[in-house]
Design a protein around this motif. Structure first.
Motif, short mmCIF file in Angstrom:
data_model
loop_
_atom_site.label_atom_id
_atom_site.label_comp_id
_atom_site.label_asym_id
_atom_site.label_seq_id
_atom_site.Cartn_x
_atom_site.Cartn_y
_atom_site.Cartn_z
N ASP A 90 0.85 -1.18 0.00
CA ASP A 90 0.00 0.00 0.00
C ASP A 90 0.89 1.24 0.00
N PRO A 91 0.31 2.45 -0.02
CA PRO A 91 1.13 3.66 -0.15
C PRO A 91 2.07 3.95 1.01
N LEU A 92 2.05 3.14 2.08
CA LEU A 92 3.08 3.27 3.10
C LEU A 92 4.36 2.56 2.69
N GLU A 93 4.28 1.79 1.60
CA GLU A 93 5.43 1.00 1.16
C GLU A 93 5.93 1.39 -0.22
N PHE A 94 5.36 2.44 -0.80
CA PHE A 94 5.85 2.89 -2.10
C PHE A 94 5.55 4.37 -2.29
N ILE A 95 6.28 4.96 -3.20
CA ILE A 95 5.98 6.31 -3.68
C ILE A 95 5.97 6.26 -5.19
N LEU A 96 5.38 7.26 -5.81
CA LEU A 96 5.43 7.39 -7.26
C LEU A 96 6.51 8.39 -7.63
N GLU A 97 7.32 8.01 -8.58
CA GLU A 97 8.39 8.88 -9.08
C GLU A 97 8.28 8.89 -10.59
N GLY A 98 7.66 9.92 -11.14
CA GLY A 98 7.38 9.93 -12.57
C GLY A 98 6.38 8.84 -12.91
N ARG A 138 -4.00 10.25 10.44
CA ARG A 138 -5.02 11.00 9.68
C ARG A 138 -5.30 10.37 8.32
N ALA A 139 -4.54 9.32 7.98
CA ALA A 139 -4.66 8.69 6.66
C ALA A 139 -4.47 9.74 5.57
N ASP A 140 -3.51 10.65 5.80
CA ASP A 140 -3.22 11.72 4.84
C ASP A 140 -2.26 11.17 3.79
N LEU A 141 -2.84 10.56 2.76
CA LEU A 141 -2.01 9.91 1.75
C LEU A 141 -1.11 10.90 1.04
N LYS A 142 -1.65 12.06 0.73
CA LYS A 142 -0.84 13.07 0.04
C LYS A 142 0.34 13.50 0.90
N GLY A 143 0.07 13.70 2.20
CA GLY A 143 1.14 14.10 3.10
C GLY A 143 2.15 12.98 3.32
N ILE A 144 1.66 11.74 3.43
CA ILE A 144 2.55 10.59 3.61
C ILE A 144 3.49 10.47 2.42
N GLN A 145 2.93 10.60 1.23
CA GLN A 145 3.76 10.48 0.03
C GLN A 145 4.82 11.57 -0.03
N GLU A 153 -3.19 5.03 -16.14
CA GLU A 153 -4.43 5.01 -15.35
C GLU A 153 -4.12 4.94 -13.86
N PHE A 154 -3.14 4.11 -13.48
CA PHE A 154 -2.77 4.01 -12.07
C PHE A 154 -2.27 5.36 -11.56
N LYS A 155 -1.38 5.97 -12.30
CA LYS A 155 -0.82 7.25 -11.87
C LYS A 155 -1.91 8.32 -11.75
N ARG A 156 -2.79 8.39 -12.75
CA ARG A 156 -3.84 9.41 -12.76
C ARG A 156 -4.78 9.24 -11.57
N LEU A 157 -5.27 8.02 -11.35
CA LEU A 157 -6.21 7.78 -10.26
C LEU A 157 -5.54 7.95 -8.91
N PHE A 158 -4.30 7.54 -8.81
CA PHE A 158 -3.58 7.68 -7.54
C PHE A 158 -3.46 9.16 -7.18
N GLU A 159 -3.09 9.98 -8.13
CA GLU A 159 -2.91 11.40 -7.87
C GLU A 159 -4.24 12.10 -7.63
N PHE A 196 -5.42 2.03 -2.36
CA PHE A 196 -4.53 1.77 -3.50
C PHE A 196 -3.52 0.64 -3.22
N ARG A 197 -4.06 -0.51 -2.87
CA ARG A 197 -3.20 -1.67 -2.66
C ARG A 197 -2.81 -2.28 -4.00
N VAL A 198 -1.62 -2.86 -4.04
CA VAL A 198 -1.11 -3.48 -5.27
C VAL A 198 -0.67 -4.90 -4.94
N ASP A 199 -1.19 -5.87 -5.68
CA ASP A 199 -0.75 -7.26 -5.54
C ASP A 199 0.54 -7.45 -6.33
N MET A 200 1.61 -7.80 -5.62
CA MET A 200 2.93 -7.88 -6.24
C MET A 200 3.26 -9.30 -6.70
#
Length: 390
Positions: free
Chosen positions: A23-31, A60-67, A89-95, A105-109
């Motif tokens: 989940d977004p505690l374990e990844f960030i988006l870079e480009g 606070r589950a502040d995803l934007k702040g966490i990222q 699509e992933f990048k657009r919806l995530f942002e 936004f969990r991702v099955d790896m």
């Protein structure tokens, strides 16, 4: 021990479930890439004030702040990390949804090597696909065994036992008699995939009887495929078959069945081509040239017919397996669906949750959303071409 080395490519996206969901505690988006890391590595390096600030963002589950926080505190030089391409699509919806507290936004790896971080295909997934085709071979193709197998399975009244009885009859051994299992003489090594071999896309629930697909968001890491266009990653798959043991009188007398390499190829190609065409006929309007079926069939290697016409070579054509160019078609991984994991004419699975038997293809498919103009493609199709035998 004979070793068969294949050059392999995914025809369509392949996702092997690993049980590892991030989940977004374990990844960030870079480009256009997801950067996966171990959050403990980052948290352990935080000062007291930074740790309090990070904890508040999480509460606070502040995803934007966490990222934003993780992006400034992730140190690529000291924190182990893995890059994975993401779909637009992933990048657009995530942002778009980064400020929504319910956005998980969990991702099955895919499976990753815990030491190197490299993604790999488990040899057990490939061997499991071969196993299903071999059982189908003795149940439906081999004249000396198919009648007995059908009679034995037909006599079993308990639906929950039919799968076990089928395997026992097809391989001529009881479930506990592992020494009689011919497939113990077949070994498939884990396959290390090249760098940049995967990406993250959405898995869609497809029902041809309904417009659109369900809005459930399932994001998966999957192998890049020929369906993506351009050059799909190539990798080596090695099968080890103990042909010497198979011929040894003592071993041969113990085994329920015997196999050779060409029988394995024939079993796989007949079974999986049958599954592919049956799915195409039900879900893709194969007979009328449906878009999904056409897109899938065009992915097969090209060859010349006897009259010189260039066509896609598939297992239904007699020049699919030239002696010097043997090929094998498999379906592997998650979203392969029940009929690719069970035997033709003897499908009798059991849905424990619904408490009902499973015998048909069902009404839906899970397919991968594509971003190159192709329709959503089925998961799991893998083509292997024999390169050398040792």
């Amino acid at each position: 021990m004979s070793a068969y080395h294949f050059k392999a490519q995914a025809l369509t996206p392949i996702h092997i479930g690993s049980g590892n969901e991030i989940d977004p505690l374990e990844f960030i988006l870079e480009g256009n890439r997801l950067v996966r890391f171990n959050p403990a590595d980052v948290v352990n390096g935080l000062s007291g004030e930074e740790l309090r600030r990070y904890s508040q963002l999480v509460e606070r589950a502040d995803l934007k702040g966490i990222q934003a926080f993780l992006r400034t505190h992730l140190d690529a030089a000291h924190h182990d990390h893995v890059y994975v391409d993401v779909s637009k699509e992933f990048k657009r919806l995530f942002e778009e949804k980064a400020s929504n507290p319910s956005n998980q936004f969990r991702v099955d790896m895919m499976p990753h090597n815990p030491h190197s971080g490299a993604v790999y295909l488990p040899g057990s997934s490939i061997k499991g696909a071969i196993r299903t085709a071999v059982i189908n071979y003795f149940a439906n193709i081999e004249p000396a065994t198919k009648s007995t197998v059908h009679q034995t399975v037909g006599a079993e009244q308990n639906l929950r036992n039919k799968a076990r009885v089928l395997e026992e009859s097809a391989l001529d051994r009881r479930h506990s008699q592992t020494e009689r299992d011919v497939l113990r003489l077949l070994d498939v090594q884990d396959v290390d995939l090249p760098n940049d071999a995967t990406r993250i896309d959405r898995a869609l629930n497809f029902n041809p009887q309904k417009q659109g697909s369900q809005e459930i968001q399932i994001w998966v890491e999957r192998v890049k495929a020929l369906a993506d266009g351009g050059g799909a990653p190539q990798f080596e798959v090695t099968l080890h078959l103990d042909t010497a043991a198979m011929k040894h009188p003592g071993v041969k007398a113990t085994l329920g069945r015997t196999l050779d390499f060409d029988t394995i190829l024939r079993a796989c190609n007949l079974f999986y081509w049958g599954r592919m065409t049956a799915e195409g006929e039900k879900f893709d309007q194969k007979k009328s040239g449906g878009k999904s079926w056409k897109a899938l069939h065009e992915l097969f290697p090209k060859g010349k017919t006897p009259d010189g016409q260039i066509v896609a070579i598939d297992p239904s054509k007699n020049y699919w397996c030239y002696p010097q160019r043997k090929r094998m078609l498999l379906r592997v991984g998650r979203f392969s669906h029940f009929e690719s994991l069970s035997v033709d004419g003897l499908r009798a699975g059991y849905n424990i949750q619904a408490r009902t038997p499973i015998g048909d293809m069902g009404a839906t498919r899970t397919r991968c959303s594509m971003e190159n103009g192709r329709p959503a493609m089925p998961f799991g199709w893998l083509i292997l071409t024999l390169e050398r035998t040792l």
